[in-house]
Design a protein around this motif. Structure first.
Motif, PDB file in Angstrom:
ATOM      1  N   ILE A  13       0.860  -1.194   0.000  1.00 47.10           N
ATOM      2  CA  ILE A  13       0.000   0.000   0.000  1.00 47.10           C
ATOM      3  C   ILE A  13       0.890   1.236   0.000  1.00 47.10           C
ATOM      4  CG2 ILE A  13      -1.800   1.242   1.266  1.00 47.10           C
ATOM      5  CD1 ILE A  13      -2.391  -1.565   2.626  1.00 47.10           C
ATOM      6  N   SER A  14       0.632   2.167  -0.898  1.00 49.15           N
ATOM      7  CA  SER A  14       1.451   3.377  -0.957  1.00 49.15           C
ATOM      8  C   SER A  14       0.882   4.518  -0.123  1.00 49.15           C
ATOM      9  CB  SER A  14       1.635   3.837  -2.405  1.00 49.15           C
ATOM     10  OG  SER A  14       0.386   4.045  -3.042  1.00 49.15           O
ATOM     11  N   GLY A  41      -5.588   5.776  -8.501  1.00 44.98           N
ATOM     12  CA  GLY A  41      -5.357   4.347  -8.503  1.00 44.98           C
ATOM     13  C   GLY A  41      -4.950   3.843  -9.882  1.00 44.98           C
ATOM     14  N   ARG A  46      -1.240   2.891  -4.989  1.00 46.48           N
ATOM     15  CA  ARG A  46      -1.909   1.757  -4.357  1.00 46.48           C
ATOM     16  C   ARG A  46      -2.550   2.256  -3.059  1.00 46.48           C
ATOM     17  NH1 ARG A  46      -0.384  -3.244  -6.306  1.00 46.48           N
ATOM     18  NH2 ARG A  46      -0.386  -4.225  -4.253  1.00 46.48           N
ATOM     19  N   ARG A 108      -5.161  -6.826  -0.040  1.00 44.94           N
ATOM     20  CA  ARG A 108      -3.994  -7.145  -0.862  1.00 44.94           C
ATOM     21  C   ARG A 108      -4.431  -7.712  -2.218  1.00 44.94           C
ATOM     22  NH1 ARG A 108      -0.933 -10.821   2.351  1.00 44.94           N
ATOM     23  NH2 ARG A 108       0.625  -9.284   2.940  1.00 44.94           N
ATOM     24  N   LEU A 111      -5.974  -5.017  -4.461  1.00 45.43           N
ATOM     25  CA  LEU A 111      -4.939  -4.135  -4.994  1.00 45.43           C
ATOM     26  C   LEU A 111      -4.253  -4.776  -6.192  1.00 45.43           C
ATOM     27  CD1 LEU A 111      -3.414  -2.797  -1.665  1.00 45.43           C
ATOM     28  CD2 LEU A 111      -4.384  -1.374  -3.491  1.00 45.43           C
ATOM     29  N   ARG A 112      -4.014  -6.069  -6.119  1.00 47.43           N
ATOM     30  CA  ARG A 112      -3.401  -6.780  -7.244  1.00 47.43           C
ATOM     31  C   ARG A 112      -4.301  -6.753  -8.476  1.00 47.43           C
ATOM     32  NH1 ARG A 112      -1.508 -12.026  -3.674  1.00 47.43           N
ATOM     33  NH2 ARG A 112       0.396 -11.106  -2.765  1.00 47.43           N
TER      34      ARG A 112
END
Length: 250
Positions: A13-14, A41, A46, A108, A111-112
């Motif tokens: 995560i950014s 995004g 992320r 997670r 996000l992928r």
């Protein structure tokens, strides 16, 4: 973001974005803010959204004002209010790329897929019980804790004012605090970021920003290192580091 430890992959995560429930008072402005998050995004940021309690939370506060609720009741009801806000933010009526997620493993995975997870925080809060059952602890503090837990390097608080103001003078542009240490903000007490969140950021070396969600482009500018109207929060790195955990594995 700390490097991966063998066997403990990073969440990747950014930025954690606390999306204030106050932004839902104007649903068209809310949609515009969410559209900007989606644009960011798609540009490779992320993002993990931690929702505020919003409209459901205000109903709980109204009951408590006249019939004070037990700490257990208020805490658990407010956590579930965050879940309800998350579901609304991720509904197709308001967004297209946002997905409600109850675990960090789901976050997670989404996000992928190129989606933006919106955390349903109640399950994690009930399981780990990390915060005091008190009205002093708000979703700001939960967002700061999630940022620390996931080793996320940036925290953005989106609310309905431009930042933190001296003496709460939100109508006076000259009172806006452009930059402050987390420790100094904590000493101010509850402002547009709650004092518990500021103290937590100070103790754990987290930095971030408080921005007005009605001007969503400011978030992108801040992420790109540009000067923006808001309150930048600095913090001295601290020796306490977030645990690498398998919590919420998909």
């Amino acid at each position: 973001m700390q490097p991966a430890i063998k066997g403990f992959p990073p969440y990747g995560i950014s930025v954690v974005v606390k999306f204030g429930g106050s932004l839902m008072r104007d649903l068209e402005a809310c949609r515009a803010a969410l559209a900007e998050l989606e644009r960011l995004g798609r540009r490779g940021h992320r993002i993990l959204i931690v929702p505020g309690g919003g409209i459901p939370d205000k109903a709980i506060e109204a009951v408590d004002a006249t019939h004070p609720l037990a700490p257990f009741t208020a805490h658990h009801a407010c956590a579930l209010a965050q879940d309800q806000t998350a579901y609304m933010l991720s509904d197709p009526a308001l967004s297209s790329d946002l997905v409600a997620c109850s675990t960090l493993g789901q976050c997670r995975f989404r996000l992928r897929e190129g989606k933006i997870p919106v955390l349903l925080p109640s399950q994690i809060l009930f399981a780990l019980d990390p915060v005091e059952w008190s009205w002093d602890v708000t979703s700001d503090a939960v967002a700061a804790w999630i940022a620390w837990l996931t080793n996320t390097p940036k925290l953005a608080i989106l609310t309905d004012v431009d930042g933190v103001y001296r003496n709460a003078s939100t109508g006076d542009p000259t009172a806006l605090i452009a930059e402050s240490s987390a420790d100094e903000l904590g000493r101010l007490g509850h402002t547009s970021i709650d004092a518990c969140a500021a103290h937590f950021m100070s103790q754990h070396g987290l930095s971030g920003v408080v921005l007005n969600g009605a001007h969503p482009h400011r978030l992108g500018d801040w992420l790109e290192g540009k000067q923006v109207t808001g309150t930048r929060i600095t913090s001295t790195p601290h020796i306490i580091s977030a645990p690498q955990t398998a919590l919420g594995a998909a």
